[in-house]
Structure formats: C-alpha cells, structure tokens
Design a protein around this motif. Sequence first.
Motif, PDB file in Angstrom:
ATOM      1  N   ALA A 253       0.834  -1.204   0.000  1.00 33.74           N
ATOM      2  CA  ALA A 253       0.000   0.000   0.000  1.00 33.74           C
ATOM      3  C   ALA A 253       0.871   1.256   0.000  1.00 33.74           C
ATOM      4  O   ALA A 253       0.565   2.232  -0.698  1.00 33.74           O
ATOM      5  N   LYS A 254       1.958   1.250   0.764  1.00 35.03           N
ATOM      6  CA  LYS A 254       2.852   2.410   0.787  1.00 35.03           C
ATOM      7  C   LYS A 254       3.502   2.625  -0.577  1.00 35.03           C
ATOM      8  O   LYS A 254       3.617   3.753  -1.049  1.00 35.03           O
TER       9      LYS A 254
ATOM     10  N   ASN B  89       0.846   3.965  -3.024  1.00 35.00           N
ATOM     11  CA  ASN B  89       0.536   5.373  -2.753  1.00 35.00           C
ATOM     12  C   ASN B  89       1.683   6.297  -3.121  1.00 35.00           C
ATOM     13  O   ASN B  89       1.459   7.455  -3.477  1.00 35.00           O
ATOM     14  N   LYS B  90       2.909   5.802  -3.054  1.00 37.10           N
ATOM     15  CA  LYS B  90       4.059   6.634  -3.407  1.00 37.10           C
ATOM     16  C   LYS B  90       4.114   6.894  -4.915  1.00 37.10           C
ATOM     17  O   LYS B  90       4.347   8.015  -5.352  1.00 37.10           O
TER      18      LYS B  90
ATOM     19  N   PRO C 224      -0.289   8.220  -6.500  1.00 33.15           N
ATOM     20  CA  PRO C 224      -1.101   8.899  -5.478  1.00 33.15           C
ATOM     21  C   PRO C 224      -2.520   9.149  -5.978  1.00 33.15           C
ATOM     22  O   PRO C 224      -2.758   9.283  -7.179  1.00 33.15           O
ATOM     23  N   GLU C 225      -3.452   9.212  -5.032  1.00 37.07           N
ATOM     24  CA  GLU C 225      -4.844   9.481  -5.396  1.00 37.07           C
ATOM     25  C   GLU C 225      -4.983  10.939  -5.791  1.00 37.07           C
ATOM     26  O   GLU C 225      -4.383  11.815  -5.181  1.00 37.07           O
TER      27      GLU C 225
END
Length: 76
Positions: free
Chosen positions: A36-37, A40-41, A44-45
């Motif tokens: 997940a990290k 997200n890196k 990104p949303e």
Amino acid sequence: MEDVNLIGESLKFMVLGMVVVFSFLIILVQVVKLQAKIINKYFPEETPKAPTSSGQSDESQRIAAIIAAVTEFRKK
C-alpha cells in the motif's frame, strides 16, 4: 502410557501449526502494508475537483433522463 505420549505429540503439532499460521498472517499483513505504501508513493490518489457550474447542468440532465424513463415506463 502410550496415550499420554500421543496427546503430548498432538499438542505439540497443534501449537506448531498455530505458530506457523499466526506467523504467516503477520508476514502477510506487513507485506500488504508495504504494498500500500509503494502504491501510494508511485500512484497517489487525485484530489477531487470542486464542482463547477456545469455540474448543475449535469444534474439537470440526469433529472430529465430519470423523468423521461419513468414517463416511458408508465406508458406501457
């Protein structure tokens, strides 16, 4: 006498199995958190944009489409 030995062995296998499953679940949770990290890196949303005046137009068109669908359904 042999029954006590069998019960002891079965308890050992039960504890060993529970430790293996618990360890696997802990590792799985950590891998999912790491994934997940990383996601997200690099992905990104996007923050949602504020509705503009065309949002009102879209809402009006949606309402008109619903009314037309209901009217068409009632004709049958």
